[in-house]
Design a protein around this motif. Structure first.
Motif, PDB file in Angstrom:
ATOM      1  N   VAL A 267      -5.696   3.622 -37.838  1.00 18.37           N
ATOM      2  CA  VAL A 267      -5.747   3.623 -36.377  1.00 18.37           C
ATOM      3  C   VAL A 267      -5.593   2.219 -35.804  1.00 18.37           C
ATOM      4  CG1 VAL A 267      -7.186   4.158 -34.373  1.00 18.37           C
ATOM      5  CG2 VAL A 267      -7.122   5.738 -36.314  1.00 18.37           C
ATOM      6  N   CYS A 268      -6.335   1.257 -36.330  1.00 16.87           N
ATOM      7  CA  CYS A 268      -6.302  -0.098 -35.776  1.00 16.87           C
ATOM      8  C   CYS A 268      -4.957  -0.777 -36.030  1.00 16.87           C
ATOM      9  CB  CYS A 268      -7.433  -0.940 -36.360  1.00 16.87           C
ATOM     10  SG  CYS A 268      -9.082  -0.407 -35.850  1.00 16.87           S
ATOM     11  N   SER A 269      -4.394  -0.593 -37.226  1.00 15.40           N
ATOM     12  CA  SER A 269      -3.092  -1.199 -37.522  1.00 15.40           C
ATOM     13  C   SER A 269      -2.023  -0.670 -36.573  1.00 15.40           C
ATOM     14  CB  SER A 269      -2.690  -0.911 -38.972  1.00 15.40           C
ATOM     15  OG  SER A 269      -3.601  -1.476 -39.881  1.00 15.40           O
ATOM     16  N   HIS A 270      -2.044   0.639 -36.331  1.00 10.91           N
ATOM     17  CA  HIS A 270      -1.040   1.241 -35.450  1.00 10.91           C
ATOM     18  C   HIS A 270      -1.247   0.791 -34.004  1.00 10.91           C
ATOM     19  CE1 HIS A 270       2.172   4.077 -34.760  1.00 10.91           C
ATOM     20  NE2 HIS A 270       1.489   4.692 -33.817  1.00 10.91           N
ATOM     21  N   THR A 271      -2.501   0.706 -33.579  1.00 11.86           N
ATOM     22  CA  THR A 271      -2.797   0.286 -32.211  1.00 11.86           C
ATOM     23  C   THR A 271      -2.318  -1.139 -31.957  1.00 11.86           C
ATOM     24  OG1 THR A 271      -4.743   1.726 -32.184  1.00 11.86           O
ATOM     25  CG2 THR A 271      -4.634  -0.001 -30.505  1.00 11.86           C
ATOM     26  N   VAL A 272      -2.597  -2.040 -32.885  1.00 11.26           N
ATOM     27  CA  VAL A 272      -2.166  -3.430 -32.750  1.00 11.26           C
ATOM     28  C   VAL A 272      -0.646  -3.518 -32.740  1.00 11.26           C
ATOM     29  CG1 VAL A 272      -2.100  -5.653 -33.938  1.00 11.26           C
ATOM     30  CG2 VAL A 272      -4.260  -4.424 -33.720  1.00 11.26           C
ATOM     31  N   MET A 273      -0.011  -2.807 -33.666  1.00 11.39           N
ATOM     32  CA  MET A 273       1.454  -2.870 -33.761  1.00 11.39           C
ATOM     33  C   MET A 273       2.115  -2.413 -32.465  1.00 11.39           C
ATOM     34  SD  MET A 273       4.423  -0.973 -34.187  1.00 11.39           S
ATOM     35  CE  MET A 273       3.898   0.616 -34.819  1.00 11.39           C
ATOM     36  N   VAL A 274       1.674  -1.265 -31.941  1.00 12.47           N
ATOM     37  CA  VAL A 274       2.301  -0.725 -30.740  1.00 12.47           C
ATOM     38  C   VAL A 274       2.064  -1.638 -29.544  1.00 12.47           C
ATOM     39  CG1 VAL A 274       2.230   1.178 -29.075  1.00 12.47           C
ATOM     40  CG2 VAL A 274       2.242   1.661 -31.522  1.00 12.47           C
ATOM     41  N   GLY A 275       0.826  -2.096 -29.376  1.00 10.20           N
ATOM     42  CA  GLY A 275       0.500  -2.926 -28.219  1.00 10.20           C
ATOM     43  C   GLY A 275       1.326  -4.197 -28.141  1.00 10.20           C
TER      44      GLY A 275
END
Length: 449
Positions: A267-275
């Motif tokens: 979840v955190c890796s995807h959130t950082v990447m998208v943002g």
């Protein structure tokens, strides 16, 4: 057990087709909404509709996989995406903009099925090779993501020949590709029971002294090796797949440090990447950098995400998923620090930061997904997979929506500062998981003594 080579080949080919379907449509979605409405703000919601659709579809598809099998679940997801393309074509003909957003939400089901395919790959993998099989399926997304936008022009030409508006043609291509994907998996893909790995059926034999060194990976069904080569066994109590829903599985998992670390890694890796990724083109063009350079930077980013996935999968099987997640955290932290400290128009550091951002995402997704499979009881795997993918997409939708506000207030540095804050709970959970593993090892050593 189905033939492993055939199943993996079907998953790889299908992932390539699905990547073409998603990318060819999404490449022109915002332009189509803008053309139909003339409102730029609504055009910006096109991507959000697709991401939210993926979040909403993740849990129902996981439930369907448990009841009817992975092939039915994947075929249903791709069929929904094909139906979404039909809705979009109908919207263009009728002028009903609501149908466009419904169609884009249905597109999200195709993306959710593509994410589920990575777990399907682990269910036909040889013991100790789960991460590598997963990474090969993800790698196929690279080809589809690159080919999709390139084929959009061909789709537009076909659509024009049929009397459709130019921007609708790519969705005709997407609908056809998704329909083909649905038929392919329904007809040819046969997997074991969803959530069951081949190594789950192996007897639990005593391990000789020294087993589990980084260059001798443990069979994955007995727990992936973590730092130092130790093996962590799932501590979650067995549960009936019919009695535990996705959110209940998530509540159970968060009480197990290693499972929580796996969920947060995804979840955190995807959130950082998208943002960070969605604001990079805006930041670059605002500081006078060319669209050509923007394209190069995004290509480098995608290469980091998917192109390196076979290497990441190999590392996860060889040195352990926890170490790969730690490596991903390092990549993400470095990318964020570069984004904070670099000059706004630096043409060398921006590609470096986006490449590291893609690598960090790959390590977080593959390492976290591998660890998730081995940190809970087999009956909880598929419900937890659905809940994690839903949470990942919901967080990504929020990240994409809020990053524009953050960019306006704090600039690109502010976006990266927020990215660092998102990584804090991931780092804390990793330390807790490591401490829990050491405590379990100490207890086991004391009982043996």
């Amino acid at each position: 057990m189905p033939r492993r080579g055939l199943s993996l080949t079907v998953l790889i080919v299908n992932q390539l087709l699905a990547g073409v379907g998603v990318a060819s449509g999404i490449a022109v979605a915002a332009l189509l909404v803008d053309e139909l409405t003339g409102v730029v703000a609504l055009a910006g919601l096109a991507q959000s509709a697709s991401v939210l659709g993926a979040a909403l579809a993740a849990i129902p598809l996981a439930r369907l996989a448990v009841r009817a099998g992975r092939h039915v679940s994947l075929a249903t997801g791709y069929a929904c995406a094909s139906a979404g393309a039909v809705l979009i074509i109908a919207a263009a003909a009728s002028g009903w903009i609501v149908l466009v957003f419904l169609g884009l939400a249905a597109f999200g089901a195709g993306a959710a099925a593509g994410l589920q395919a990575r777990f399907a790959a682990t269910e036909v993998a040889a013991p100790g090779f789960e991460a590598r099989y997963m990474s090969l399926v993800l790698w196929a997304t690279t080809l589809g993501s690159v080919a999709g936008p390139l084929l959009s022009e061909t789709g537009a030409e076909v659509g024009a020949a049929l009397g459709l508006p130019p921007l609708v043609g790519p969705f005709l291509l997407s609908g056809t590709v998704f329909a083909l994907s649905s038929v392919l998996v329904a007809a040819l893909l046969r997997l074991p029971k969803a959530g069951v790995l081949e190594s789950d059926t192996e007897p639990d034999e005593p391990q000789p002294a020294g087993r589990g060194a980084p260059d001798e990976p443990e069979p994955a069904g007995r727990g992936a090796p973590d730092e130092g080569g130790r093996v962590s066994r799932p501590t979650t109590p067995p549960a009936s797949p019919r009695g535990v829903g996705s959110w209940a599985a998530l509540r159970i998992a968060v009480r197990e440090p290693r499972a929580l670390f796996a969920v947060l890694a995804i979840v955190c890796s995807h959130t950082v990447m998208v943002g960070v990724m969605v604001m990079t083109p805006v930041h670059m063009t605002a500081h006078g950098l060319s669209l050509t350079l923007v394209g190069v930077v995004i290509s480098i980013h995608i290469l980091g995400m998917y192109g390196a996935s076979p290497i990441v999968g190999w590392l996860a099987d060889r040195i352990g998923s926890a170490r790969v997640i730690a490596l991903g955290i390092g990549f993400l932290l470095t990318a964020a620090l570069i984004g904070i400290l670099m000059p706004a128009d630096d043409v060398l550091l921006i590609p470096l930061a986006l490449g590291l951002l893609g690598l960090g995402w790959s390590c977080g997704l593959i390492g976290g997904s591998t660890m998730l499979n081995h940190s809970v009881d087999a009956s909880l795997r598929v419900p937890l997979q659905g809940a994690t993918d839903a949470a990942m997409n919901l967080a990504a939708a929020a990240s994409a929506a809020l990053s524009g506000i953050v960019l306006g207030i704090g600039g690109f540095a502010g976006v990266n500062v927020v990215a660092l804050l998102v990584l804090v709970p991931l780092v804390i959970s990793g330390l807790r998981a490591r401490r829990a593993d050491r405590s379990a090892d100490a207890t086991a050593s004391a009982s043996e003594a």
